[in-house]
Design a protein around this motif. Structure first.
Motif, mmCIF file in Angstrom:
data_model
loop_
_atom_site.group_PDB
_atom_site.id
_atom_site.type_symbol
_atom_site.label_atom_id
_atom_site.label_comp_id
_atom_site.label_asym_id
_atom_site.label_seq_id
_atom_site.Cartn_x
_atom_site.Cartn_y
_atom_site.Cartn_z
ATOM 1 N N GLU A 95 0.807 -1.221 0.000
ATOM 2 C CA GLU A 95 0.000 0.000 0.000
ATOM 3 C C GLU A 95 0.843 1.275 0.000
ATOM 4 O O GLU A 95 0.355 2.355 -0.322
ATOM 5 C CB GLU A 95 -0.989 0.018 1.174
ATOM 6 N N ASN A 96 2.149 1.175 0.310
ATOM 7 C CA ASN A 96 3.038 2.337 0.289
ATOM 8 C C ASN A 96 3.680 2.572 -1.075
ATOM 9 O O ASN A 96 4.385 3.554 -1.265
ATOM 10 C CB ASN A 96 4.136 2.185 1.338
ATOM 11 N N ILE A 97 3.465 1.671 -2.010
ATOM 12 C CA ILE A 97 4.101 1.772 -3.330
ATOM 13 C C ILE A 97 3.231 2.628 -4.246
ATOM 14 O O ILE A 97 2.056 2.350 -4.438
ATOM 15 C CB ILE A 97 4.311 0.380 -3.945
ATOM 16 N N ILE A 98 3.819 3.680 -4.798
ATOM 17 C CA ILE A 98 3.117 4.522 -5.769
ATOM 18 C C ILE A 98 3.426 3.954 -7.145
ATOM 19 O O ILE A 98 4.569 3.984 -7.599
ATOM 20 C CB ILE A 98 3.574 5.987 -5.661
ATOM 21 N N ASP A 99 2.413 3.431 -7.818
ATOM 22 C CA ASP A 99 2.641 2.754 -9.100
ATOM 23 C C ASP A 99 1.929 3.453 -10.256
ATOM 24 O O ASP A 99 1.527 2.823 -11.216
ATOM 25 C CB ASP A 99 2.218 1.293 -9.016
ATOM 26 N N GLN A 100 1.796 4.772 -10.177
ATOM 27 C CA GLN A 100 1.071 5.511 -11.202
ATOM 28 C C GLN A 100 1.697 5.334 -12.588
ATOM 29 O O GLN A 100 1.005 5.189 -13.566
ATOM 30 C CB GLN A 100 1.030 6.989 -10.831
ATOM 31 N N TYR A 101 3.010 5.344 -12.674
ATOM 32 C CA TYR A 101 3.696 5.255 -13.967
ATOM 33 C C TYR A 101 4.474 3.958 -14.137
ATOM 34 O O TYR A 101 5.089 3.738 -15.164
ATOM 35 C CB TYR A 101 4.656 6.432 -14.142
ATOM 36 N N TRP A 102 4.494 3.138 -13.135
ATOM 37 C CA TRP A 102 5.328 1.954 -13.131
ATOM 38 C C TRP A 102 4.503 0.700 -13.340
ATOM 39 O O TRP A 102 3.329 0.654 -13.050
ATOM 40 C CB TRP A 102 6.064 1.831 -11.798
ATOM 41 N N THR A 103 5.165 -0.342 -13.780
ATOM 42 C CA THR A 103 4.584 -1.674 -13.798
ATOM 43 C C THR A 103 5.200 -2.424 -12.623
ATOM 44 O O THR A 103 6.409 -2.376 -12.415
ATOM 45 C CB THR A 103 4.934 -2.403 -15.115
ATOM 46 N N LEU A 104 4.379 -3.080 -11.840
ATOM 47 C CA LEU A 104 4.883 -3.912 -10.752
ATOM 48 C C LEU A 104 4.869 -5.355 -11.220
ATOM 49 O O LEU A 104 3.904 -5.808 -11.821
ATOM 50 C CB LEU A 104 4.019 -3.752 -9.504
ATOM 51 N N ARG A 105 5.946 -6.056 -10.971
ATOM 52 C CA ARG A 105 6.075 -7.440 -11.420
ATOM 53 C C ARG A 105 6.478 -8.298 -10.226
ATOM 54 O O ARG A 105 7.412 -7.963 -9.501
ATOM 55 C CB ARG A 105 7.139 -7.522 -12.513
ATOM 56 N N ALA A 106 5.763 -9.373 -10.035
ATOM 57 C CA ALA A 106 6.121 -10.359 -9.013
ATOM 58 C C ALA A 106 6.687 -11.569 -9.732
ATOM 59 O O ALA A 106 6.142 -12.011 -10.738
ATOM 60 C CB ALA A 106 4.894 -10.752 -8.194
ATOM 61 N N GLU A 107 7.811 -12.062 -9.236
ATOM 62 C CA GLU A 107 8.425 -13.227 -9.866
ATOM 63 C C GLU A 107 9.068 -14.104 -8.813
ATOM 64 O O GLU A 107 9.397 -13.651 -7.721
ATOM 65 C CB GLU A 107 9.460 -12.798 -10.907
ATOM 66 N N GLU A 108 9.240 -15.359 -9.169
ATOM 67 C CA GLU A 108 9.923 -16.293 -8.289
ATOM 68 C C GLU A 108 11.422 -16.025 -8.340
ATOM 69 O O GLU A 108 11.990 -15.768 -9.404
ATOM 70 C CB GLU A 108 9.645 -17.731 -8.720
ATOM 71 N N ILE A 109 12.068 -16.078 -7.192
ATOM 72 C CA ILE A 109 13.516 -15.925 -7.143
ATOM 73 C C ILE A 109 14.133 -17.250 -7.564
ATOM 74 O O ILE A 109 13.874 -18.290 -6.955
ATOM 75 C CB ILE A 109 13.992 -15.541 -5.729
ATOM 76 N N PRO A 110 14.934 -17.255 -8.650
ATOM 77 C CA PRO A 110 15.533 -18.506 -9.119
ATOM 78 C C PRO A 110 16.469 -19.117 -8.062
ATOM 79 O O PRO A 110 17.115 -18.399 -7.300
ATOM 80 C CB PRO A 110 16.343 -18.091 -10.355
ATOM 81 N N GLY A 111 16.532 -20.432 -8.043
ATOM 82 C CA GLY A 111 17.370 -21.143 -7.085
ATOM 83 C C GLY A 111 18.820 -20.726 -7.122
ATOM 84 O O GLY A 111 19.473 -20.604 -6.082
ATOM 85 N N GLU A 112 19.358 -20.478 -8.317
ATOM 86 C CA GLU A 112 20.771 -20.102 -8.412
ATOM 87 C C GLU A 112 21.046 -18.736 -7.773
ATOM 88 O O GLU A 112 22.158 -18.467 -7.355
ATOM 89 C CB GLU A 112 21.272 -20.120 -9.865
ATOM 90 N N GLU A 113 20.045 -17.882 -7.673
ATOM 91 C CA GLU A 113 20.228 -16.600 -6.982
ATOM 92 C C GLU A 113 20.144 -16.763 -5.476
ATOM 93 O O GLU A 113 20.807 -16.054 -4.727
ATOM 94 C CB GLU A 113 19.182 -15.575 -7.439
ATOM 95 N N LYS A 114 19.330 -17.703 -5.009
ATOM 96 C CA LYS A 114 19.195 -17.919 -3.570
ATOM 97 C C LYS A 114 20.422 -18.602 -2.995
ATOM 98 O O LYS A 114 20.706 -18.474 -1.811
ATOM 99 C CB LYS A 114 17.949 -18.756 -3.273
ATOM 100 N N ASP A 115 21.169 -19.331 -3.816
ATOM 101 C CA ASP A 115 22.301 -20.118 -3.340
ATOM 102 C C ASP A 115 23.651 -19.481 -3.657
ATOM 103 O O ASP A 115 24.647 -20.176 -3.806
ATOM 104 C CB ASP A 115 22.247 -21.523 -3.959
ATOM 105 N N LEU A 116 23.700 -18.151 -3.750
ATOM 106 C CA LEU A 116 24.960 -17.466 -4.059
ATOM 107 C C LEU A 116 25.934 -17.588 -2.892
ATOM 108 O O LEU A 116 25.547 -17.471 -1.728
ATOM 109 C CB LEU A 116 24.714 -15.988 -4.340
ATOM 110 N N GLY A 117 27.197 -17.809 -3.223
ATOM 111 C CA GLY A 117 28.240 -17.860 -2.213
ATOM 112 C C GLY A 117 28.813 -16.475 -1.976
ATOM 113 O O GLY A 117 28.479 -15.518 -2.677
ATOM 114 N N PRO A 118 29.705 -16.325 -1.013
ATOM 115 C CA PRO A 118 30.266 -15.007 -0.686
ATOM 116 C C PRO A 118 31.089 -14.403 -1.827
ATOM 117 O O PRO A 118 31.230 -13.187 -1.909
ATOM 118 C CB PRO A 118 31.133 -15.261 0.547
ATOM 119 N N GLN A 119 31.611 -15.218 -2.721
ATOM 120 C CA GLN A 119 32.410 -14.704 -3.843
ATOM 121 C C GLN A 119 31.575 -14.501 -5.110
ATOM 122 O O GLN A 119 32.085 -13.992 -6.108
ATOM 123 C CB GLN A 119 33.564 -15.671 -4.147
ATOM 124 N N ASP A 120 30.308 -14.897 -5.097
ATOM 125 C CA ASP A 120 29.444 -14.767 -6.273
ATOM 126 C C ASP A 120 28.852 -13.369 -6.348
ATOM 127 O O ASP A 120 28.605 -12.728 -5.331
ATOM 128 C CB ASP A 120 28.308 -15.792 -6.225
#
Length: 74
Positions: A32-57
């Motif tokens: 409810e705090n997001i002003i989306d008058q000019y923007w498109t809001l997109r919801a997406e699943e976070i891919p597994g390879e992004e969730k499993d990033l190591g400290p050097q990635d």
């Protein structure tokens, strides 16, 4: 309605304009705090390879475009 391959899918909300990601909202952001008058809001699943990033990635956000020339303007 969105369908996901598994029930425990983690989602993120993005602010998009002309196919470019301008912001990835933190999980604490209230919709409810997001002003989306000019923007498109997109919801997406976070891919597994992004969730499993190591400290050097690192993630690099990129975009691609193609410029098409008309014949005779080459």
């Amino acid at each position: 309605m969105m369908e996901f391959p598994h029930r425990d899918a983690e989602l993120r909300l993005l602010k998009v304009f002309y196919h470019k990601i301008y912001k990835i909202f933190p999980l604490s952001e209230k919709i409810e705090n997001i002003i989306d008058q000019y923007w498109t809001l997109r919801a997406e699943e976070i891919p597994g390879e992004e969730k499993d990033l190591g400290p050097q990635d690192r993630l690099i956000h990129v975009y691609h475009f193609t410029q098409v020339s008309k014949l005779g303007e080459l």
